[in-house]
Each structure stands twice: as structure tokens, then as C-alpha cells.
Design a protein around this motif. Sequence first.
Motif, PDB file in Angstrom:
ATOM      1  N   ILE A  46      -5.804  -5.347  -4.537  1.00  0.00           N
ATOM      2  CA  ILE A  46      -7.132  -4.830  -4.851  1.00  0.00           C
ATOM      3  C   ILE A  46      -7.433  -3.606  -4.008  1.00  0.00           C
ATOM      4  N   GLY A  47      -6.996  -3.632  -2.765  1.00  0.00           N
ATOM      5  CA  GLY A  47      -7.382  -2.588  -1.826  1.00  0.00           C
ATOM      6  C   GLY A  47      -6.831  -1.219  -2.166  1.00  0.00           C
ATOM      7  N   THR A  48      -5.723  -1.167  -2.890  1.00  0.00           N
ATOM      8  CA  THR A  48      -5.070   0.112  -3.117  1.00  0.00           C
ATOM      9  C   THR A  48      -4.889   0.352  -4.609  1.00  0.00           C
ATOM     10  N   VAL A  49      -4.864   1.609  -4.986  1.00  0.00           N
ATOM     11  CA  VAL A  49      -4.583   1.929  -6.376  1.00  0.00           C
ATOM     12  C   VAL A  49      -3.100   2.185  -6.495  1.00  0.00           C
TER      13      VAL A  49
END
Lengths: 325, 538
Positions: free
Chosen positions: A174-177
Motif C-alpha cells: 500500500i505504501g508504495t506505487v
Amino acid sequence: MRILGLAGRRLAASIPTLILILIGMFLLLQFAPGDTVDAMMAQMGGGDAATAKDLRKFYGLDVSIPAQLGNYLWRLVRLDLGFSSIYGKPVASVIIERLPPTILLMTASLSFAFFFGLLFGVIAARGVNRWPDTLISTLGLVFYATPSFWFGLMAIVVFSVYLQWLPPGGFEDIGTVQTGIWRVLGIASHLVLPTLTLGLIFLAIYLRIMRASMLEVLNLDYVRTARAKGLDETRVVTRHVLRNALLPMVTLIGLQAGTMLGGSVVVESVFSLPGLGRLAYESVVQRDLNTLLGIVFVSALLVITVNFVVDLIYARLDPRITAGG
Amino acid sequence: MDLTRIEINRRTALLTSAAIAANVINPMRAFAQETPRKGGVFNVHYGAEQRQLNPSIQASTGVYIIGGKIQENLVDLDAKGQPVGVLAESWEAAPDGKTITFKLRKGVTWHDGKPFTSADVEFTAMNMWKKILNYGSTLQLFLTAVETPDAHTAIFKYDRPMPLNLLLRALPDLGYISAKHLYESGDIRQNPTNLSPVGTGPFKFVKYERGQYVIADRNENYWRPNAPYLDRIVWRVITDRSAAAAQMEAGELHCSPFSGLTISDLARLGKDKRFIVSTKGNEGNARTNTLEFNFRRKELSDVRVRRAIAHAINVPFFIDNFLGDFAKLGTGPIPSTSTDFYPGADTPQYPYDKAKAAALLDEAGFKAGSGGTRFPLKLLPAPWGEDISLWSTFIQQSLQEIGIPVEIVRNDGGGFLKQVYDEHAFDLATGWHQYRNDPAVSTTVWYRSGQPKGAPWTNQWGWEDKAIDKTIDDAATEVDPAKRKALYARFVKEVNTELPVWMPIEQIFVTTITAKARNHSNTPRWGSSSWHDLWLSA
């Protein structure tokens, strides 16, 4: 092609089944005490009677049950799955969001179970009643007897908490694309543990079936003929036995596609995957009739499709099936 | 909606190394002298997804846990449990109690840039609190209008006196404001804003992926200076409690509020230095375990039988052996955490006494028949929480010993509410009573007669007591705080005597949080509050 005609007929025959299932589900859910408004009240922690009455009208629950069923079937004819009361959007889009994780998990664990079931089944059959057979059969039984939630939790404890090799849950980071190959790898790493958990249980079944089927085919006359021709054992197994022994395995895939859709509720909950199984469970608890019927509809379509494909594979594996009509 | 990677920049890196150095030099000093650190992503366990996220139309912890960071209330509770202004700066009640004036905070803007004004308060109060919000519709029943003489004044007009203290204690939960410009057209319940909330709070909604996560980012234009500290909050949907505990241990979660983990995991993580497991910060969310009696069963309509049942159950034993440190012996519907209204334990209580229970049952004419059986009962436990399940089994075994065989009938949430509060198809029922800072919010409805059939968590026992009804009504409109407190003390005494519902266990939710978090659990409804001052140490 005759096989297509055969499969087509079976496809046509499944439509009445589908309608019966939908009506049955609708009526079954009417027997469950409480409706979606009661479930919502339970979630809110309270409310007054006026609010409840308002909400019932809002969700179209103020008309009689036959009228509700009539409304539903009429919408279905127009390919409209209706509006989900828990998600506040069309059921079709709710289900489409949940399909990719479900299908990924299902294909991955079915392939895993099928491939290793086949492999270990053959090994066990060739070493029947010797130590490879005993070892494989015992392990298979252990996997089969272990509840999947326990297996999943232990996998998380070992691989995520202690070793920290794999993520403990979720579908992607979730934290990174992430894009392209990294996203694919990210999702794959999230699916390793759920796939193993779900697959190991089915692995045991495939293994037993493959072993039994191999043993049966190995004793047939044409295998004796092949051996008498002077073929070595590996050629006998790969060219003559395997293909015929595969038939029950393929049947099993068709049957288990449905089981896997339902059986993945536990695995999806433990690994926090946004799949169809959990959606179905929530729809029942929340009495969200439209969503539940939508899932039944889509699952039925999936199972019908899988069985259609299985029919085609049958014909390839064993030409006698096409010939016999 | 881009989810850019949160880079560790040079500044954070420097601060981090400074903090580590400080810890190495003098670990004891580190805690006291820490300066709040900006930045970081805070991952929160979200166990039960709701249908929407707007706290103006749904009062439940499942909504506050997210919506309470994005939208704000007029008033919240401070560290001592006293009302403190959030969107309201001050308030004043007219002597007759029928007019309450709020002065609103100036210079506050919605996340979409529009200014927050008294029109938003008027719209929310009249269209959401009064019409849709659960409990709000009861609280604001006699609200006739909200006048807005200027953009920063809202005057609440009531038909009957509204005690200021009641309103101020109810508003932290039932006083969230929504933006009028986003809701004025169309059906409020179907408004898409409910799933992508817009507020004035410290965090701005970014994305909600159903079944997976909700993301909110720091509101750069927040009205409190220097707040918030966190860059981002991520709520992760994890329905399996054991899996959530494993994720806490793997470091994927920083916080699991509202008793989101199993009792055994709470006890286990409580011994782990990496976590803090505590009831602190949940005092405003007290609940009691109930035992509800159906007076339509003639045996249970006899007060001696109800008292006998209470005497037959060893509550301290149950708490010690099953619930542990997170529960305590209850003394009635108003829990001891309610500093303003708790009447003390000097009301009728029912300590464990099996002989007395048997004597009471004999006296009521229900002598033990063949095999020692007096009469059978059906018990419906609510499905929320393992404590209820344990408690119902404990009740079953305790009552078996005094000759009352109990059959436990389990249902899911919707089914339980329908069978108990609508169809009255129960003899005994057990669940939670939620106490919301003032007995008039959600406590007295358990006892006041004349509740509409089907309203959950209300008096559906087939029991009516005119004297108690009068006490309840008098207390609800009494403006003098001291007299109100006395009336509620009388109320507890009366209902503990009649015992239509027994509330013998008090519980407070448990928060599990990483030891790196600072400024957490610092108000009585911290889990629901805005987290504007929460920060993560390096």
C-alpha cells in the motif's frame, strides 16, 4: 465438431440449474432471521425505530417477498445485478473488483495442487508400498487433516514474523506505487503463502487420486503389452499410463473449482485478501441479498466455464469420449 | 490519487540518528525530552468495514476510527474527560435550558478549500443528527431550529429544556459536522461523499479500496498550528483477529484499537516490550456485559427468580479466569468510569450465593423436580466479542447447578437483534450495553417503557415501571447538574432493585499500540478522536 455440440448442450442444460440456484438462495436467505437493516443496526450499535423504517424503504424491503423476488429476476433478465446495500454501488462493479484476487488465488493453488499432486502421485505409485509411497501418503494425510486457518497462521508466524521473508497479508503493497514487473512481483510475493495454504489441502486429494488411478492403469492389459514390447518403465509411464490416469484428475478440477471459490473464505480472512469468498461471507452476515445472489451467479458462471474447458480437455485426452457422443 | 512513495529525507534521517544517539547516551532521558517528530506512516487495524464513513450520520466506533480523523466534532473530551471545544470555541445555555449558543471557530476550511460556517452546523444538526444519526435522533428529538445570526454563531433552540452537560457529553460522539455544500442536494444516505469523506480534520481522505485499506494524508491547512505530525494514516482491513496480531508482530500494523485482537493475544502482546496494551484512552467507551430477562416468561417476571439467577453466577471468578485485567466487577448501568454520574456501589448488589439462589427459587414456588430440574431457559448471546460467548457458557454452567438447564441459541448480528428486540423470541439474552458519557444518551432506553418494537438495545423485556419511567424523564430534562446526578443515583438504585437487566461486568476497550507512538491514549475517547497530536518516535 461433435465435442462442441456436446459441450453446448451441457451449457444449455445449466441455465435452468442456475435459475433454480438463484431462487433457492433467495428463499434460503429469507429464512435467516433479520434483514440487512437489522445487520446495519447491529453494526452501528443502535438506532431508533423510525430510522429502521426509513432504511427498509431505502433498501426496497418494504414490499412483499414474492414482489422482491419478482423484481430481482426481472432485473437479472436485463443483466442488472442490482445495487449492493453494504457497498453502496452496483453489485457488478463490487464483484469485478474482487474477481482478480480470487481468480489468481484459485488458478495458482489449483495449478500448484494439480502439478505436485500429479508428480507425487506418480512417484508414490511407482514406489508403491515402499518408503517413498509411505512418506508421500503420510505427508499428504497430514496436510489434508490440518485446518487451513491454522496452517495459514503458522505460515505467517514462521515466514513473516520470524524469518520476515514474505508479507503477512494483503494483496499488494500500500505504501508504495509499483508498476509493471515490480507490481507483478509484489502481488506474487503476497500470494505465495495463501497459495501454499490453500493448495496443500487440495494437493493431498490430487495425490491420492493420481496414485490410485496410476495403480489401476498400470495393471491393465495394454500396459503389459507395452512392457512386453520391451519399452522401459519410464516410457511406459509417460507415454501410455499417464494420459489415461489423468482423466480422474481432470474431472476433479472441474468439481473443485466450485469448492475452491467457497473454501477460500478462511484463507482470504487469514491473509486479508479482498476475494469473493470473504465478500460472500460478509454479504450473508450483512444480509446483503443482491450482492450474495450476484456472487452465486458469477460463481456459477465460473464453474460452468471451468467444466466446459474440462469437457474439451477430456476429448483431447481420450478421443473415445468424442466418438461415443 | 497518486500514492507517492514516502521517502526518508535527509532531515528525518538526521533526526533519527540524533534520537538514536540520545538513546545510547542516556536511555532514561530520551522519553522525557523528546520533541515531536514530523512524518511517518501510521498503520491501523480495521476489523469491521462499515457501509460508510461519515460520523455525522452513523455513531459507531467503526466509523469514528476513520471518519473521526477526517471530520471534526463541535466538542470533544479532554484528558480529564471534560468537554473541550473543537469546531466550537465556546458555548452558553439560557437559564431555561431551551436555548444553547455555540460560538464557532474562525478561519477553518473544509478539505476542498471552502470555509466552515454556521450554515454547515445548522444543516448537519437539522438534516443529519435529528433525522438520520442513530442516538442523535433521540437526543435532538426536541430540537426545533438552529439559528445562524452570523457565520460563526449557531443557536440551538429546544422545545423542552436540554441540560447543557448532557449535550456537551453527547456531542463528542454525536456532534460531527458535515459540509453543507456537499450534501444539500440529493439523498444524504446515498451521497458518494459518505465513502470519500470531506472534513475539516487533521487528515485528508485519499483512497478507500474496499476489503483492503483506507488512506488519509496530512492536511497541510489544518487549523491547529504544527499539527498533525503524521504524514499518512493507513487503515488495513483485517477481519481475522489472530492474523492481525501476527501483523502487529511483523511490524505491518502500529495500532489495533477497540479490542481488535483476541483476549489471549492481548495478554501475550502485553508482555512484549515492543507494544503497549492498555485500556487507557478508552474510558469514554465503557460497556457493561448484560443479562436481559424476558418478562413474558412467567418464571422470569418474578423478581425473586431474577435475583436468584444473579446470585447463582460467580462473577468475580469469571472475570479472574476468563477476562483478566481488562474487566472489572460492575455495579449497575452507570459504570465507574463515568466520573460525573457514577453513584457508587451502594445500590442493591447480587454477590455469589448459591444457597440463597436456591432458597429464592423455592420461595418463588419453583421447587426442584425430578433430577433436580426447576425449569429450562433459552439464552441468546450476541455475536460481538468472545467475552460474550464465554460469559454465556459460564451462565449456562452456573444455572445448571441451581436446577435451571439453559439452551444456548447462537445467531449472527442481524439474527440476534431480530430475535431479541423484535420477535422477543428469547428467555435470557446477553450482549453489551454501551455507555456514552451520559446516561441519557444510550443507557436509560434500556429501561424506559414505551420503546418501539424492534428498536435494538432498548427495553423490549415486556417490563414497565411507572416510577422508574418518571425518574428517567425527570433526569433527562433537569438542568441543574447536582440534581441530575442525584436523579441518576436514584435510577440505578431502582433498576438494581427491580433487575429487568443485570449489568454485572464493566469493560473498557483495549488498545494495542506500538511503543514508538507518542501522545496516544491521552483522552477518554482517544481511538475515536482526531489524532492531531499523535506522532511516531524514530
